[in-house]
Enzyme design. Structure first.
Site, PDB file in Angstrom:
ATOM      1  N   LYS A   1     -92.858-102.035  65.715  1.00  0.00           N
ATOM      2  CA  LYS A   1     -92.088-100.829  65.400  1.00  0.00           C
ATOM      3  C   LYS A   1     -91.202-101.072  64.185  1.00  0.00           C
ATOM      4  O   LYS A   1     -91.331-100.389  63.185  1.00  0.00           O
ATOM      5  CB  LYS A   1     -91.237-100.403  66.598  1.00  0.00           C
ATOM      6  CG  LYS A   1     -91.946 -99.578  67.664  1.00  0.00           C
ATOM      7  CD  LYS A   1     -92.923-100.341  68.509  1.00  0.00           C
ATOM      8  CE  LYS A   1     -93.624 -99.500  69.543  1.00  0.00           C
ATOM      9  NZ  LYS A   1     -93.440 -99.974  70.910  1.00  0.00           N
TER      10      LYS A   1
ATOM     11  N   TRP B   1     -90.711 -96.613  79.074  1.00  0.00           N
ATOM     12  CA  TRP B   1     -90.721 -98.078  78.927  1.00  0.00           C
ATOM     13  C   TRP B   1     -89.867 -98.740  79.981  1.00  0.00           C
ATOM     14  O   TRP B   1     -90.219 -99.802  80.501  1.00  0.00           O
ATOM     15  CB  TRP B   1     -90.318 -98.481  77.504  1.00  0.00           C
ATOM     16  CG  TRP B   1     -91.406 -98.122  76.530  1.00  0.00           C
ATOM     17  CD1 TRP B   1     -91.341 -97.206  75.527  1.00  0.00           C
ATOM     18  CD2 TRP B   1     -92.750 -98.652  76.506  1.00  0.00           C
ATOM     19  NE1 TRP B   1     -92.549 -97.136  74.876  1.00  0.00           N
ATOM     20  CE2 TRP B   1     -93.426 -98.002  75.442  1.00  0.00           C
ATOM     21  CE3 TRP B   1     -93.438 -99.591  77.267  1.00  0.00           C
ATOM     22  CZ2 TRP B   1     -94.758 -98.271  75.130  1.00  0.00           C
ATOM     23  CZ3 TRP B   1     -94.769 -99.865  76.964  1.00  0.00           C
ATOM     24  CH2 TRP B   1     -95.409 -99.209  75.906  1.00  0.00           C
TER      25      TRP B   1
ATOM     26  N   ASP C   1     -84.496-104.406  75.981  1.00  0.00           N
ATOM     27  CA  ASP C   1     -85.787-104.208  75.306  1.00  0.00           C
ATOM     28  C   ASP C   1     -85.508-103.392  74.045  1.00  0.00           C
ATOM     29  O   ASP C   1     -85.438-102.168  74.087  1.00  0.00           O
ATOM     30  CB  ASP C   1     -86.755-103.471  76.227  1.00  0.00           C
ATOM     31  CG  ASP C   1     -88.064-103.099  75.521  1.00  0.00           C
ATOM     32  OD1 ASP C   1     -88.228-103.413  74.326  1.00  0.00           O
ATOM     33  OD2 ASP C   1     -88.928-102.486  76.185  1.00  0.00           O
TER      34      ASP C   1
HETATM   35  C1  LIG Z   1     -93.862-100.247  72.176  1.00  0.00           C
HETATM   36  C2  LIG Z   1     -92.867-100.625  73.227  1.00  0.00           C
HETATM   37  C3  LIG Z   1     -93.170-101.530  74.246  1.00  0.00           C
HETATM   38  C4  LIG Z   1     -94.541-102.164  74.410  1.00  0.00           C
HETATM   39  O1  LIG Z   1     -94.741-103.091  73.419  1.00  0.00           O
HETATM   40  P1  LIG Z   1     -96.068-103.996  73.389  1.00  0.00           P
HETATM   41  O2  LIG Z   1     -95.760-104.875  72.233  1.00  0.00           O
HETATM   42  O3  LIG Z   1     -97.219-103.075  73.169  1.00  0.00           O
HETATM   43  O4  LIG Z   1     -96.152-104.731  74.662  1.00  0.00           O
HETATM   44  C5  LIG Z   1     -92.192-101.842  75.168  1.00  0.00           C
HETATM   45  N1  LIG Z   1     -90.975-101.306  75.086  1.00  0.00           N
HETATM   46  C6  LIG Z   1     -90.631-100.423  74.115  1.00  0.00           C
HETATM   47  C7  LIG Z   1     -89.251 -99.858  74.078  1.00  0.00           C
HETATM   48  C8  LIG Z   1     -91.581-100.062  73.156  1.00  0.00           C
HETATM   49  O5  LIG Z   1     -91.248 -99.197  72.195  1.00  0.00           O
END
Ligand SMILES: *Cc1c(COP(=O)(O)O)cnc(C)c1O
Length: 360
Positions: A196, A102, A172
């Protein structure tokens, strides 16, 4: 039907009590005669849902008054662009920490808008560790420092917060937000896709410090401008109303569990049991350094990768779903977010022991 436990990395398990409440309110929310899905986002019913959700999130994370909470769309992936578009503010450089898949996506997207300095990278370790803070090559002229506190795919988590001084820290937190208390004042921006640890896919939560709002790169589309969203109460256009509502139910559920201090204790214990089972066996192995073991995503491998598909098939029969590791890593991955009950982790550990006895 015996219990089913869903270890998916995302979209992921939601608290059963939340789904039951949503079911009970599906056709008629609080006597309104309407489903939340059918309501005007500007009507007083939905506004009360939206305001309660924000208030509960602020309470859970103790978000200071000088931070705005935005309920947006576009996923964490949109934030990969929105962060540089809003935070460069006349600067041309940004620092990124590369701890996994990511991080790499965030770096690639930021490269469209600025000069990216990868101040530290764990790529040489195949993303099984976090580079020591002393080794980071931070640029004092960077507009911000971006990192990924929990790498969902690699299962690598920071159990500390980098000190970037006056340079805003951007996180993030898609797969770790609400897993424990955090000090929001350490961050310039925190963002998370909901699917998540918050609610259904389609909602993205952004927590941004006031002074970082309102000086976007020329040409920034309206939908990518934090200020326009903040000035319009996240209703610049029609927001993802049902996801916002469900997130609010999850926030309420978290408060009922005792808030984030209680969740941290539960999460620490759940992860601790699973890692102990892996460490105590010669058959299972964790590829990640102990000090950055993720509380939320637990990758592990079997001594013989030829047994992977047998493991997954038997796990499925036992009601343990979605344990396959990401294709880039292989092996297994158990995602054990807030909504995964301790009984689910215990069932997985029992199954792993039994599988080892019969195949080890
Ligand atoms: C799942 C995830 C993403 C991507 O998320 P989207 O909502 O599909 O854009 C980005 N960063 C992390 C750490 C993730 O777990």
């Amino acid at each position: 039907m015996s219990a089913i436990y869903n270890f998916s990395a995302g979209p992921a398990v939601l608290p059963k009590a939340v789904l039951e409440q949503a079911r009970d309110e599906l056709l008629d929310w609080h006597g309104s005669g309407m489903s939340v899905m059918e309501m005007s986002h500007r009507g007083k019913e939905f506004l009360s849902i939206a305001e309660q959700a924000e208030a509960d999130l602020r309470e859970l994370l103790t978000i200071p008054d000088n931070y705005r909470v935005l309920f947006l769309q576009g996923g964490a992936t949109s934030q990969f662009a929105m962060v540089p578009l809003n935070l460069l503010r006349g600067k041309q450089q940004a620092d990124y920490i590369n701890t996994g898949a990511w991080s790499k996506k965030a770096i690639a997207e930021a490269g469209r808008f600025c000069e990216v300095n990868v101040a530290a990278s764990a790529e040489d370790s195949r993303f099984t560790t976090i580079p020591a803070f002393e080794s980071w090559q931070l640029n004092p002229d960077a507009a911000y420092v971006h990192y990924t506190p929990n790498e969902t795919i690699g299962g690598v988590e920071f159990h500390w917060v980098p000190d970037t001084g006056d340079v805003p820290l951007v996180a993030d937190m898609s797969s770790t937000i609400l897993s424990r208390p955090i000090d929001v004042s350490r961050y310039g921006v925190i963002y998370a896709g909901a699917q998540k640890n918050i609610g259904p896919a389609g909602l993205t939560v952004v927590i941004v410090r006031d002074d970082l709002i309102g000086d976007t790169l020329a040409g920034t589309p309206s939908m990518y401008d934090y200020k326009l969203h903040a000035d319009n109460g996240s209703m610049l256009n029609t927001p993802p109303t049902y996801g916002w509502y469900l997130a609010g139910l999850v926030f309420g559920w978290l408060k009922q569990q005792g808030g984030l201090d209680a969740m941290a204790e539960i999460n620490r214990r759940k992860a601790g049991h699973l890692y102990a089972a892996v460490a105590g066996s010669a058959f299972y192995n964790s590829p990640v350094d102990v000090e950055c073991h993720s509380w939320m995503n637990v990758p592990f491998t079997l001594a013989d990768a030829d047994l992977d598909s047998e493991f997954l098939a038997q796990a499925k029969t036992a009601g343990l779903l979605n344990l396959k590791g990401h294709r880039s890593v292989g092996g297994m991955r158990a995602s054990i977010y807030n909504a995964m009950p301790a009984a689910g982790v215990a069932a997985l550990i029992d199954f792993m022991g039994e599988f080892e006895r019969t195949h080890g």
